[in-house]
Design a protein around this motif. Sequence first.
Motif, PDB file in Angstrom:
ATOM      1  N   UNK A 206       0.862  -1.172   0.000  1.00  0.00           N
ATOM      2  CA  UNK A 206       0.000   0.000   0.000  1.00  0.00           C
ATOM      3  C   UNK A 206       0.903   1.228   0.000  1.00  0.00           C
ATOM      4  N   UNK A 207       0.400   2.337  -0.502  1.00  0.00           N
ATOM      5  CA  UNK A 207       1.127   3.608  -0.511  1.00  0.00           C
ATOM      6  C   UNK A 207       2.292   3.604  -1.499  1.00  0.00           C
ATOM      7  N   UNK A 208       2.214   2.776  -2.546  1.00  0.00           N
ATOM      8  CA  UNK A 208       3.241   2.790  -3.573  1.00  0.00           C
ATOM      9  C   UNK A 208       3.071   3.963  -4.522  1.00  0.00           C
ATOM     10  N   UNK A 209       4.079   4.173  -5.370  1.00  0.00           N
ATOM     11  CA  UNK A 209       4.036   5.211  -6.398  1.00  0.00           C
ATOM     12  C   UNK A 209       4.318   4.579  -7.742  1.00  0.00           C
ATOM     13  N   UNK A 210       3.738   5.171  -8.794  1.00  0.00           N
ATOM     14  CA  UNK A 210       3.903   4.608 -10.125  1.00  0.00           C
ATOM     15  C   UNK A 210       3.770   5.709 -11.161  1.00  0.00           C
ATOM     16  N   UNK A 211       4.697   5.716 -12.120  1.00  0.00           N
ATOM     17  CA  UNK A 211       4.608   6.656 -13.237  1.00  0.00           C
ATOM     18  C   UNK A 211       3.908   5.955 -14.402  1.00  0.00           C
ATOM     19  N   UNK A 212       2.854   6.553 -14.911  1.00  0.00           N
ATOM     20  CA  UNK A 212       2.045   5.947 -15.965  1.00  0.00           C
ATOM     21  C   UNK A 212       1.733   6.968 -17.048  1.00  0.00           C
ATOM     22  N   UNK A 213       1.187   6.525 -18.193  1.00  0.00           N
ATOM     23  CA  UNK A 213       0.786   7.477 -19.237  1.00  0.00           C
ATOM     24  C   UNK A 213      -0.287   8.467 -18.777  1.00  0.00           C
ATOM     25  N   UNK A 214      -0.999   8.147 -17.681  1.00  0.00           N
ATOM     26  CA  UNK A 214      -2.029   9.067 -17.184  1.00  0.00           C
ATOM     27  C   UNK A 214      -1.516   9.925 -16.031  1.00  0.00           C
ATOM     28  N   UNK A 215      -0.216   9.827 -15.743  1.00  0.00           N
ATOM     29  CA  UNK A 215       0.376  10.665 -14.716  1.00  0.00           C
ATOM     30  C   UNK A 215       1.091   9.853 -13.645  1.00  0.00           C
ATOM     31  N   UNK A 216       1.698  10.578 -12.705  1.00  0.00           N
ATOM     32  CA  UNK A 216       2.367   9.925 -11.582  1.00  0.00           C
ATOM     33  C   UNK A 216       1.325   9.656 -10.498  1.00  0.00           C
ATOM     34  N   UNK A 217       1.206   8.418 -10.099  1.00  0.00           N
ATOM     35  CA  UNK A 217       0.142   8.014  -9.185  1.00  0.00           C
ATOM     36  C   UNK A 217       0.717   7.663  -7.817  1.00  0.00           C
ATOM     37  N   UNK A 218      -0.066   7.935  -6.784  1.00  0.00           N
ATOM     38  CA  UNK A 218       0.350   7.684  -5.412  1.00  0.00           C
ATOM     39  C   UNK A 218      -0.665   6.777  -4.717  1.00  0.00           C
ATOM     40  N   UNK A 219      -0.304   6.287  -3.548  1.00  0.00           N
ATOM     41  CA  UNK A 219      -1.170   5.411  -2.753  1.00  0.00           C
ATOM     42  C   UNK A 219      -1.598   4.189  -3.562  1.00  0.00           C
ATOM     43  N   UNK A 220      -0.647   3.641  -4.310  1.00  0.00           N
ATOM     44  CA  UNK A 220      -0.929   2.492  -5.172  1.00  0.00           C
ATOM     45  C   UNK A 220      -0.938   1.208  -4.343  1.00  0.00           C
ATOM     46  N   UNK A 221      -1.970   0.401  -4.562  1.00  0.00           N
ATOM     47  CA  UNK A 221      -2.116  -0.884  -3.885  1.00  0.00           C
ATOM     48  C   UNK A 221      -1.581  -1.993  -4.784  1.00  0.00           C
ATOM     49  N   UNK A 222      -0.760  -2.889  -4.208  1.00  0.00           N
ATOM     50  CA  UNK A 222      -0.221  -4.041  -4.929  1.00  0.00           C
ATOM     51  C   UNK A 222      -0.940  -5.298  -4.460  1.00  0.00           C
ATOM     52  N   UNK A 223      -1.391  -6.091  -5.424  1.00  0.00           N
ATOM     53  CA  UNK A 223      -2.147  -7.294  -5.080  1.00  0.00           C
ATOM     54  C   UNK A 223      -1.723  -8.455  -5.960  1.00  0.00           C
ATOM     55  N   UNK A 224      -1.433  -9.602  -5.335  1.00  0.00           N
ATOM     56  CA  UNK A 224      -1.240 -10.837  -6.092  1.00  0.00           C
ATOM     57  C   UNK A 224      -2.600 -11.508  -6.238  1.00  0.00           C
ATOM     58  N   UNK A 225      -2.909 -11.933  -7.465  1.00  0.00           N
ATOM     59  CA  UNK A 225      -4.216 -12.530  -7.725  1.00  0.00           C
ATOM     60  C   UNK A 225      -4.056 -13.811  -8.526  1.00  0.00           C
ATOM     61  N   UNK A 226      -4.916 -14.779  -8.219  1.00  0.00           N
ATOM     62  CA  UNK A 226      -4.808 -16.066  -8.884  1.00  0.00           C
ATOM     63  C   UNK A 226      -6.123 -16.808  -8.751  1.00  0.00           C
ATOM     64  N   UNK A 227      -6.218 -17.969  -9.389  1.00  0.00           N
ATOM     65  CA  UNK A 227      -7.398 -18.807  -9.302  1.00  0.00           C
ATOM     66  C   UNK A 227      -6.969 -20.252  -9.096  1.00  0.00           C
ATOM     67  N   UNK A 228      -7.730 -20.984  -8.310  1.00  0.00           N
ATOM     68  CA  UNK A 228      -7.459 -22.404  -8.113  1.00  0.00           C
ATOM     69  C   UNK A 228      -7.572 -23.176  -9.426  1.00  0.00           C
ATOM     70  N   UNK A 229      -8.273 -22.605 -10.404  1.00  0.00           N
ATOM     71  CA  UNK A 229      -8.471 -23.290 -11.677  1.00  0.00           C
ATOM     72  C   UNK A 229      -7.216 -23.251 -12.534  1.00  0.00           C
ATOM     73  N   UNK A 230      -6.307 -22.316 -12.253  1.00  0.00           N
ATOM     74  CA  UNK A 230      -5.001 -22.239 -12.923  1.00  0.00           C
ATOM     75  C   UNK A 230      -3.941 -22.043 -11.845  1.00  0.00           C
ATOM     76  N   UNK A 231      -3.661 -23.068 -11.067  1.00  0.00           N
ATOM     77  CA  UNK A 231      -2.808 -22.913  -9.893  1.00  0.00           C
ATOM     78  C   UNK A 231      -1.369 -22.539 -10.190  1.00  0.00           C
ATOM     79  N   UNK A 232      -0.940 -22.653 -11.435  1.00  0.00           N
ATOM     80  CA  UNK A 232       0.448 -22.327 -11.774  1.00  0.00           C
ATOM     81  C   UNK A 232       0.606 -20.917 -12.335  1.00  0.00           C
ATOM     82  N   UNK A 233      -0.473 -20.127 -12.296  1.00  0.00           N
ATOM     83  CA  UNK A 233      -0.426 -18.756 -12.814  1.00  0.00           C
ATOM     84  C   UNK A 233      -0.734 -17.784 -11.679  1.00  0.00           C
ATOM     85  N   UNK A 234       0.139 -16.799 -11.492  1.00  0.00           N
ATOM     86  CA  UNK A 234      -0.070 -15.739 -10.503  1.00  0.00           C
ATOM     87  C   UNK A 234       0.131 -14.399 -11.194  1.00  0.00           C
TER      88      UNK A 234
END
Length: 234
Positions: free
Chosen positions: A174-202
């Motif tokens: 939480x509270x990360x920063x990122x430079x993007x084509x739409x501007x410099x962004x703050x309070x960026x949340x990082x999330x790992x996401x996956x599904x049990x249906x494809x257990x080898x992909x994160x």
Amino acid sequence: MRTRMLALAAILLTGLFAWAPGGETAVAAVNPADFNAPVANPHFPLKVGTVFVYRGTEGPDRLVEHLRVTGHTEVIQGVTTTVIRDILYANGYLQEKTTDWYADDNGGTTWYFGEDTALYNHQGHITSREGSWRAGVNGGIAGIIMPANPKPTDAYRQEFLAGHAEDQAWIVGRHGQLRTPVGRLHDVVRSYEWTRLEPNVVSLKLYAPHFGIVAERDVVGGEESLKLVAVKHR
């Protein structure tokens, strides 16, 4: 070394979601009274008329995705949801078209009530509707897309229909920063996401206030990568 560490992360995620207490939240019955005075979630905005444009790749394919927050609503399990249209093109051809249903609750958590998905071939014909589900139908259960106050260690189901829709998420930053084509962004949340249906992909997804998902990429097992490149208002 990086590949080995990511593979280890995938194994840890598998273990985490085997018992993740946040998953139980999504299993609880939906109470329409919890959605009668919704509070907007800045990390997953549902502002009508907004169009998010993403570009990226999956292997050799060039991807373009348009996600539009429509003015349409649909009542699911007594909750008025916002309808989002999501269209994905690969190398200029329509690849996938999805209708999603989201709603903010009174505390500011954004819930996911299902999707109607269609996959297309190069001739424009529907080849599959796999992944479609709806809360309250055939065992479908609403899940959480973004907590009101996302913080590291939050873990939760995003959707659930056994064997068809089992995405889950684990917030790691939480509270990360990122430079993007739409501007410099703050309070960026990082999330790992996956599904049990494809257990080898994160996948790693980044969410920013007022924009929602601003970047995503497969870090284990897959090749898909997308970044937000434009935001339009209609």
